[in-house]
Design a protein around this motif. Sequence first.
Motif, PDB file in Angstrom:
ATOM      1  N   ASP A 172      15.616   0.479  36.807  1.00 27.00           N
ATOM      2  CA  ASP A 172      15.406   0.828  38.221  1.00 27.00           C
ATOM      3  C   ASP A 172      16.777   1.043  38.847  1.00 27.00           C
ATOM      4  N   PRO A 227       4.333  15.962  42.330  1.00 26.49           N
ATOM      5  CA  PRO A 227       3.220  15.381  41.578  1.00 26.49           C
ATOM      6  C   PRO A 227       2.277  16.434  40.983  1.00 26.49           C
ATOM      7  N   VAL A 243       7.937   9.842  42.156  1.00 24.32           N
ATOM      8  CA  VAL A 243       7.028  10.560  43.062  1.00 24.32           C
ATOM      9  C   VAL A 243       7.160   9.987  44.465  1.00 24.32           C
ATOM     10  N   GLU A 244       7.182   8.654  44.572  1.00 27.15           N
ATOM     11  CA  GLU A 244       7.311   8.002  45.882  1.00 27.15           C
ATOM     12  C   GLU A 244       8.631   8.353  46.565  1.00 27.15           C
ATOM     13  N   ARG A 245       9.700   8.558  45.791  1.00 26.69           N
ATOM     14  CA  ARG A 245      11.000   8.931  46.367  1.00 26.69           C
ATOM     15  C   ARG A 245      11.102  10.428  46.641  1.00 26.69           C
ATOM     16  N   GLY A 246      10.093  11.189  46.230  1.00 25.23           N
ATOM     17  CA  GLY A 246      10.115  12.639  46.443  1.00 25.23           C
ATOM     18  C   GLY A 246      10.935  13.399  45.412  1.00 25.23           C
ATOM     19  N   ARG A 271       5.969   7.059  38.783  1.00 23.62           N
ATOM     20  CA  ARG A 271       5.395   6.687  40.074  1.00 23.62           C
ATOM     21  C   ARG A 271       6.487   6.471  41.115  1.00 23.62           C
ATOM     22  N   ARG A 272       7.557   5.757  40.730  1.00 20.21           N
ATOM     23  CA  ARG A 272       8.659   5.524  41.684  1.00 20.21           C
ATOM     24  C   ARG A 272       9.308   6.839  42.088  1.00 20.21           C
TER      25      ARG A 272
END
Length: 192
Positions: free
Chosen positions: A73, A144, A137-140, A134-135
Amino acid sequence: MGRRRGETLEAAILDAAWDELSERGYANLTVESVARRAGTSKPVLYRRWADKRELVEAAVVRRHAAQSVAPADTGSLRGDLIATLIELGETRGPFLTQLSLLLAGYFTETETGFTELRELFLAGRRSGADVIMRRAVERGEIDPDRLTPRIAALPFDLLRAEAMMTLRPVGREAVEEIVDTVFLPLVRPGGR
């Protein structure tokens, strides 16, 4: 030494099964040889596992879990992938190469491959690749709509292929090429 029970006995049996598998390969491993090495009897093994196949699967899953790598991470998709793939390339590549040789008879007998074995490893849990994606995608960092299951698996599949083809740990240069040249252009928003 007292009588072993429960998890202690199971660990001894699975360690013995792994040792037998490592020395003999699947085709030459027997439940009797595992019982002898573990210092127990065949009925004890058959109370836990129905057959040699189940015993070997449990031993391989245990060995895999002992060598698992947590996804990095670093705060970026590129950093997470490079750090995770380098660690996997150094630790898991030799393990997977060894497995492919040891389990040739298993794969033939069960008409399966690493895809099915991977399902045993995960046992319903999310993979490290899933966590990284997933992380991102969440950060852009990932579109997706462009992230199919095959594309998400691509950097890990290429790492495994490299490890299997070279029979050596996969180095940083190969990992960066997989990430920068092949994977990132496929998933970045707008293809950049």
